[in-house]
Each structure stands twice: as C-alpha cells, then as structure tokens.
Design an enzyme around this catalytic site. Structure first.
Site, short mmCIF file in Angstrom:
data_model
loop_
_atom_site.label_atom_id
_atom_site.label_comp_id
_atom_site.label_asym_id
_atom_site.label_seq_id
_atom_site.Cartn_x
_atom_site.Cartn_y
_atom_site.Cartn_z
N LYS A 270 0.86 -1.19 0.00
CA LYS A 270 0.00 0.00 0.00
C LYS A 270 0.89 1.23 0.00
O LYS A 270 2.00 1.19 0.51
CB LYS A 270 -0.88 0.03 1.26
CG LYS A 270 -2.09 0.90 1.11
CD LYS A 270 -3.12 0.16 0.29
CE LYS A 270 -4.48 0.80 0.31
NZ LYS A 270 -5.51 -0.19 -0.05
N1 GLU Z 1 -7.14 0.11 -3.32
C1 GLU Z 1 -7.89 -1.06 -3.62
C2 GLU Z 1 -7.96 -1.97 -2.42
O1 GLU Z 1 -7.81 -1.54 -1.30
C3 GLU Z 1 -7.42 -1.75 -4.89
C4 GLU Z 1 -6.02 -2.27 -4.85
C5 GLU Z 1 -5.53 -2.78 -6.19
O2 GLU Z 1 -6.31 -2.88 -7.11
O3 GLU Z 1 -4.34 -3.09 -6.27
O4 GLU Z 1 -8.24 -3.13 -2.54
#
Ligand code: GLU
Length: 417
Positions: free
Chosen positions: A107
């Site tokens: 993240k």
């Molecule tokens: N931000 C989204 C999540 O928390 C998508 C993450 C992604 O597609 O890599 O799942």
C-alpha cells in the site's frame, strides 16, 4: 486513550494473532508475517502554483511477496500515517490470498489534502512521488492502483512517469488506469460489483430477499456510490448515504444516480433535495438491513457497535470495524462480510487488468464481469465453509484461509539464503 483510538497496525496484528491462534500457526511463520517486508518513506519537494516549494511525505509499504509481486493502492489523505499504510499493506496480502490471485500485499500513501490542491499541483505531486518509488515498484515487483482520493488520471500520471524513465511504455506498472492506455473494462466498478456479488451470496445464506433490503452507505466515492447504484438496480432500497461532509436520509429511498449527479455538481451529497440531513455518526446507527461502510478505517467501534441496527454489514472500505466492535457485533448476531472479501473485487479486476496489459490482449466487459463473479462466488463459498467448519466469524474464517495460503507459500519457498 479511548479504546476506539486503536492504531490500525495494532488492529491488523490483533486480527492476524486471532487467525494464527485458531490455525495453530508455527511461531516462526507468525513472526515473519508480523513484519512488513519493506517500509519505504520519501520526503519530496513539489513546486506549487504560487512558485513556492512544499515538501510532502509519502510511504510505500510492501508487506509480503511470497505468492507473487506485491499489489495495492495509493491514497492521498491528510491523515495518512506509516502505521495506517502498514496495516493496509497487510490487509492487501490477505485480500489477494482470499481471492487466490498470485500477488502479495502493498500500500502507498501521501500525506496531503488533494481537495486543497490545484490539478497542476496534484499532477506534479503524483509524478514526483512515482519517481521516488521507481527503485521499488515495477510490473514484476510491486504494482500500484487507485485508493482513497486517487483515480485513473493519477494512475495515468504514474504510468507516464515510470514509462518516461524506462524509455518505453510500461502499462503493467499500474492498474486502474484509463482504458485508453491499457486499463481494463469493468475496473472502475469492480470494487462495488465484487461487493454486491458477495452481498447476494450472503443474502441467500441468510434467506433475506433483496427487495426487502434497506441499505445505508457510508462514503460516496468509487466504492460507495457505485455499490449504491448496483444494489438499487438489484431491487434494494438505498435509504441513506454520506460523504466526508455529512449524510442524507430518506426512509422511502434515494435515487443513487441522482445523488451522484448532485455530488458531481455541488461537491457533496449534503443538501440533496428530498432528504433529511444526518451526521456520519447518526448514519451508522440508522435502522436498516444492510450497512456498507465505504469510507475509512475505524468507523464501527466499541463505542457505536452496540447501537448498530443493521443485520448485515459489507465492508467496502478497508478496516472499518475495530476488533472490539467485531466481538460486539458477533454477540449481537450481526453478519459482517469482512473487507478482505467484500472489497476484493477491485484488486481482482486489477489482476485481470495486469494480465491483459502484460499480454496486450484485451477482454470484453462481459468477460471481465463473468470472471469476477466466478472469483467472488468461489471466495465466498470457501470463506463461508471455513466459518461453518471452524465455528468462527466470516472475518476470522477469511483471515484463516488467507494466512494459511501465505504461510504455505513461505514454508515451501523456504528462508533465503
Ligand atoms: N485500493 C484497492 C484496495 O484496497 C485496490 C487495490 C488494487 O487494485 O491493487 O483493494
């Protein structure tokens, strides 16, 4: 300190501990999983439109890469902290494992208030942050995507910045990018659509007809606004929604599409005609059948959980329920579809996008949605069966399933050197 002020990283470790205890997980493996593989902090300058230079702080945390490249979104928010990003990265590891896609978790976050930045400033911020991440991201190592306050345009800037430095286009560097540069059809709706697929499974399980469902949605961004529209299309009645400025409530039902149009014009759902205003706190406690938290972490806490009236909660947001609130909800008989299952549709279609981008071979929207449904239905069935077998909540079951898969990958790969 009030109990509901629990740190998100503490929350994530607490959940991991509970799953590990139930699984009787080897201590060595638990130790490995209790640390993110990498925590990267960058402080970088951005030239503002008035000519001044501001310094912003951003993070990228890669929790684990045993099952494949690490994967996860990037958020722009004034309250971003390293511990929040660490928790979100760990949750991505579990999420990818629950839906069984070949990724680990990561993240990113930048401390900033995008609502106070000009588009030109936002572009320079996104590009410089992307530049700072070049040593640790890549289509084979760590693939960013949108999250809170980031969107396909931000992904396009990141993709362009990375590609300029590579000397050629690298569409596989991000997912959630515009379709015109290699994005996937259906990716924009995927988080909400995946959430609706698991809600439909849960309703069958609980024997609740969707036509009787009164729905409350907290957060009216990508996940919340699209989930509201899809649920209404399935026959449910959306009675209240909110965004960071406040909420609106009409027990007879709102038109989610009209609310979105109103928000696009005015900047908020607040003030929508034909609805009463409610605070975000009141909204969570409204009399309803399904509550969809689709905003930030720690919204359902030991403080308000006793007053939650929903029968079913589908966590479109990451980490909206604290572990203490989880216990209270379980005692009350509220079914909680955990974030790592309920919002996994986003990363699932991100995976589809990465597969399409890296092969330069694109699927129709129908193919994407059918494949998504298949993944979500299978993940729901596996989690529900585990919950039944082990006599645990859906969250603990999903975590057990995920931790087991990641632990297996770590054990079979072995520890280098
Ligand atoms: N931000 C989204 C999540 O928390 C998508 C993450 C992604 O597609 O890599 O799942």
């Amino acid at each position: 300190m009030p109990k509901y002020n629990i740190d998100p990283w503490e929350m994530a470790l607490n959940q991991l501990g509970e799953a590990a205890r139930r699984l009787d997980l080897q201590k060595d493996i638990l130790r490995v999983l209790s640390f993110p593989r990498r925590e990267y902090t960058v402080n970088f300058p951005v030239r503002m439109d008035d000519g001044s230079i501001q310094v912003f702080t951003g993070y990228r945390v890669q929790h684990n890469a045993a099952r494949g490249p690490s994967k996860g979104g990037i958020r722009f928010h004034p309250q971003v902290t390293l511990n929040e990003v660490k928790a979100l990265a760990m949750w991505m590891t579990w999420k990818c494992a629950v839906v069984n896609i070949p990724y680990g978790g990561a993240k990113g976050g930048v401390i900033c208030d995008p609502k106070k930045l000009q588009v030109s400033e936002l572009e320079r911020l996104a590009r410089r942050y992307a530049f700072e991440l070049i040593p640790i991201i890549g289509p084979e190592q760590d693939i960013p995507a949108p999250d809170v306050n980031t969107n396909p345009q931000v992904m396009a800037w990141i993709m362009d910045t990375y590609s300029m430095h590579a000397g050629y286009s690298v569409p596989g560097i991000v997912t959630g990018k515009p379709v015109s540069i290699g994005g996937s059809l259906g990716r924009n709706e995927a988080t909400a659509r995946g959430c609706v697929f698991v809600v439909l499974n849960a309703l069958k399980h609980l024997d609740l007809p969707i036509e009787d469902l009164r729905v409350v949605v907290q957060g009216y961004g990508n996940a919340g606004s699209i989930a509201a529209r899809l649920l209404a299309r399935e026959g449910a009645t959306v009675i209240a929604v909110s965004d960071s400025r406040g909420g609106i409530y009409n027990p007879k039902g709102l038109d989610p599409g009209a609310v979105l149009e109103y928000k696009a014009e005015s900047g908020s759902v607040v003030g929508f005609a034909g609805a009463d205003s409610v605070t975000n706190a009141q909204l969570l406690e409204l009399d309803c059948d399904l509550l969809v938290p689709a905003a930030l972490e720690k919204q359902i806490t030991a403080d308000n959980a006793p007053r939650i009236k929903a029968r079913l909660i589908a966590e479109a947001a990451n980490g909206p329920t604290t572990p203490e609130a989880d216990c209270i909800l379980a005692e009350k008989g509220v079914t909680v579809i955990p974030d790592i299952l309920a919002n996994a549709g986003g990363v699932t279609v991100s995976y589809f996008e990465w597969v399409q981008s890296t092969q330069s071979y694109f699927w129709t929207e129908r193919e994407v949605n059918l494949k998504l449904r298949d993944v979500m239905d299978r993940a729901w069935a596996a989690v529900a069966a585990k919950a039944e077998d082990a006599q645990v909540t859906l969250r603990t079951a999903a975590l057990m399933l995920a931790v087991e898969r990641v632990a297996d990958a770590i054990a079979i790969r072995g520890v280098y050197p």
